[in-house]
Design an enzyme around this catalytic site. Structure first.
Site, PDB file in Angstrom:
ATOM      1  N   SER A   1       9.189   1.822  -0.501  1.00 27.42           N
ATOM      2  CA  SER A   1       9.705   1.230   0.741  1.00 27.42           C
ATOM      3  C   SER A   1       9.449  -0.271   0.784  1.00 27.42           C
ATOM      4  CB  SER A   1       8.972   1.892   1.906  1.00 27.42           C
ATOM      5  OG  SER A   1       9.179   1.163   3.088  1.00 27.42           O
TER       6      SER A   1
ATOM      7  N   TYR B   1       1.494   3.743   6.559  1.00 25.87           N
ATOM      8  CA  TYR B   1       2.691   4.217   5.853  1.00 25.87           C
ATOM      9  C   TYR B   1       2.945   3.345   4.613  1.00 25.87           C
ATOM     10  CZ  TYR B   1       7.572   4.755   4.629  1.00 25.87           C
ATOM     11  OH  TYR B   1       8.728   4.924   3.921  1.00 25.87           O
TER      12      TYR B   1
ATOM     13  N   LYS C   1       2.699   4.142   0.330  1.00 28.05           N
ATOM     14  CA  LYS C   1       3.762   3.904  -0.653  1.00 28.05           C
ATOM     15  C   LYS C   1       3.254   3.013  -1.791  1.00 28.05           C
ATOM     16  CE  LYS C   1       6.936   6.437   1.111  1.00 28.05           C
ATOM     17  NZ  LYS C   1       7.537   7.546   0.384  1.00 28.05           N
TER      18      LYS C   1
END
Ligand code: UDP
Length: 328
Positions: A116, A141, A145
């Site tokens: 991402s 988050y 990643k």
């Protein structure tokens, strides 16, 4: 070629499966259906299982004998990751380790990973961000990643795995035939929220911040049509069998639109003048986040086909209207 697709029943996963199917690639989706839908697979094979369940992954791999894996399955809500970080480190990092262990055990060594733009955090300047820019996530988050990218890179160095990580920018739009599209219970993304407001699901749309250092004061993002993103996965798979490997690529158009521009385009496409209000900034939003896509164009020969905000919104709108029939 046979590909195990984790999270294939989700938004980007299902569009990728459709494009792999068009190429004659056989897929088995491994999905716990927590946010995905069986119908999104359009009849392709599904193994219902959870990546926390090592035995289940092993069983799916032993049964299907894939040549490669595409790994979409993850928790993806930034706000939720801030409130419940351990859920993200478990679902994303720990479960990916489970998957990698099962792959190694069964001699499957090729993986395309859904990364991402969140790995960049808040880039220093308003230039398209290159893969070589500093990666400094600002929420759990994004951290998960980046951690997975690092795990893959270390494993590649140890000759255990060959990978391509795709750093998605703002995936949007839907399948041109409106067979599949975004169908999350909690729509947080701008285009989806705007369309749901247009169709009356929400009373108003909030603009999160109008005092950013951008021409109209609202944040600028690189919205990429989900079918162009799906195509990047197909090229990544092919590349892994042709010796481009162990790289991270941005996937975006290298041009951006502001929140206000997106809202105006949604009103134009839907012909509905819904209520929009200015609200305060949402935490952790960079003013400008646009991909440099030179690397993926050069090494994977990826060329965008749908770099057109109107088309993105039109396809998403067709899908959104269809979703209404299901009561969503
Ligand atoms: N945004 C907004 N109102 C909304 C949803 C999003 O103003 O109801 C803004 C958000 O602050 C960001 C941009 O739209 O600047 C894109 O947000 P989105 O959640 O779609 O994607 P993100 O860039 O966070 O991955």
């Amino acid at each position: 070629m046979k590909v195990l697709v984790t999270g294939g029943a989700g938004y980007i996963g299902s569009h990728t499966i459709k494009s792999l199917k068009n190429e004659g690639i056989d897929t088995l989706t491994f999905d716990n259906l927590s946010t995905g839908h069986k119908w999104a697979l359009l009849g392709e094979k599904l193994f219902v299982g959870d990546l926390a369940d090592i035995e289940a992954i092993n069983k799916a791999i032993v049964y299907f004998k894939p040549d490669a894996v595409i790994h979409f399955a993850a928790s993806i809500q930034v706000g939720e990751s801030v409130v419940n970080p351990l859920l993200y480190y478990s679902n994303n990092v720990k479960n990916t380790i489970n998957l990698l262990n099962a792959m190694i055990k069964n001699n499957v060594n090729k993986i395309v990973f859904s990364s991402s733009a969140a790995v960049y955090g808040i880039p220093k300047d308003n230039n398209p961000v290159k893969e070589t820019c500093q990666t400094l996530p600002i929420n759990p988050y994004g951290q998960t990643k980046l951690m997975i990218e690092k795990i893959l890179s270390d494993m590649a160095f140890a000759n255990q795995i060959e990978y391509i990580a795709l750093r998605y920018f703002n995936a949007a739009g839907a399948d041109k035939d409106a067979q599949i599209g975004q169908a999350y219970k909690f729509a947080t993304h701008l285009i989806t929220r705007a369309l749901k407001t247009a169709k009356g699901k929400f009373e108003k749309l909030e603009i999160y911040g109008t005092d950013y250092p951008t021409p109209d004061g609202t944040c600028i993002r690189d919205y990429i049509h989900v079918d162009d993103l799906a195509f990047a996965h197909l090229l990544s798979l092919k590349a892994l069998f042709n010796n481009t490997k162990n790289e991270a690529f941005n996937v975006g158009y290298s041009n951006g639109y502001s929140v206000k521009e997106v809202i105006n385009k949604v009103k134009e496409v839907t012909k509905i003048d819904f209520k929009v209000v200015e609200a305060k900034r949402r935490q952790g939003d960079p003013a400008y986040l646009v991909a440099s896509n030179d690397k993926i164009k050069e090494l994977l020969k990826w060329e965008p086909k749908y770099n057109n905000l109107e088309y993105i919104i039109q396809t998403a709108w067709e899908w959104e209207k269809k979703l209404s029939y299901y009561g969503a």
